[in-house]
Design an enzyme around this catalytic site. Structure first.
Site: not given
Length: 213
Positions: A80, A155, A179
């Site tokens: 990420k 996210s 997320s």
């Protein structure tokens, strides 16, 4: 025909450990999938092709010598964008952090490297990790691989899209308010949110401008 896409990280690790596949072949196949489809999905915002192939070759040489670094030896993973990976951008897709370059690896990235994994690239996130839509100041909007009219959730949306599209076998995400869980649901994946305080947080998000490490 692809041989290694959509296989789990554990399956790929077993193939490498048993001498039935090389890390180079596995990594190359995933990089080709990224080249073919990422422009439609914007799942990855940085691809480390040269570095990944060099690492895969190193892992293959180690495997031939009977040396295995850990459970993910030679396995392709993605990270990420918010996690620090030394020398790479970590911006949270936010203009105020556009110049932030990670000074070191985050603790979890270091551990993934020590496990023998091959890092393919970094994945897209919404602005400041605060949306279920993968849109922000710096990167193109992330899309759902099943229908690009929809988003992949957030996210960790770019990571979920990358995993669902066969770009990687494993994604390092993070989750405070859904997320990992939300994009896993949106993209038909399994996601794990560890128990609070079991994973070190250092290097999980960029520093504000002018802050010191």
């Amino acid at each position: 025909m692809a041989q290694y896409l959509y296989r789990s990280a554990l399956e790929l690790a077993a193939l490498i450990r048993e001498g039935k596949a090389t890390s180079t072949a596995i990594v190359t196949e995933h990089l080709q999938q990224i080249k073919q489809h990422n422009s439609n999905l914007n799942a990855l915002v940085a691809v480390f092709e040269k570095e990944a192939l060099a690492t895969a070759a190193e892992r293959d040489a180690e495997a031939q010598a009977g040396k295995f670094r850990g459970p993910l030896h030679g396995v392709p993973v993605t990270i990420k964008e918010s996690f620090w990976l030394k020398g790479t951008s970590s911006t949270n897709n936010f203009s105020m952090l556009k110049d932030f370059i990670a000074p070191e690896d985050s603790v979890v990235v270091e551990r993934i490297k020590n496990s023998g994994a091959v890092i393919l690239g970094k994945t897209n996130v919404p602005r400041n990790l605060l949306d279920y839509q993968v849109a922000g100041d710096l990167y193109p909007e992330g899309k759902n691989p099943y229908n690009t009219e929809y988003g992949p959730g957030g996210s960790t949306g770019g990571g979920a899209a990358a995993l669902a599209a066969g770009f990687t076998s494993l994604e390092l995400g993070s989750d405070f308010g859904g997320s990992v869980r939300v994009p896993s649901n949106f993209c038909g994946l399994y996601g794990l949110k560890p128990t609070d305080k079991t994973v070190p947080l250092h290097g999980n998000i960029p520093l504000p401008p002018k802050a010191k490490t």
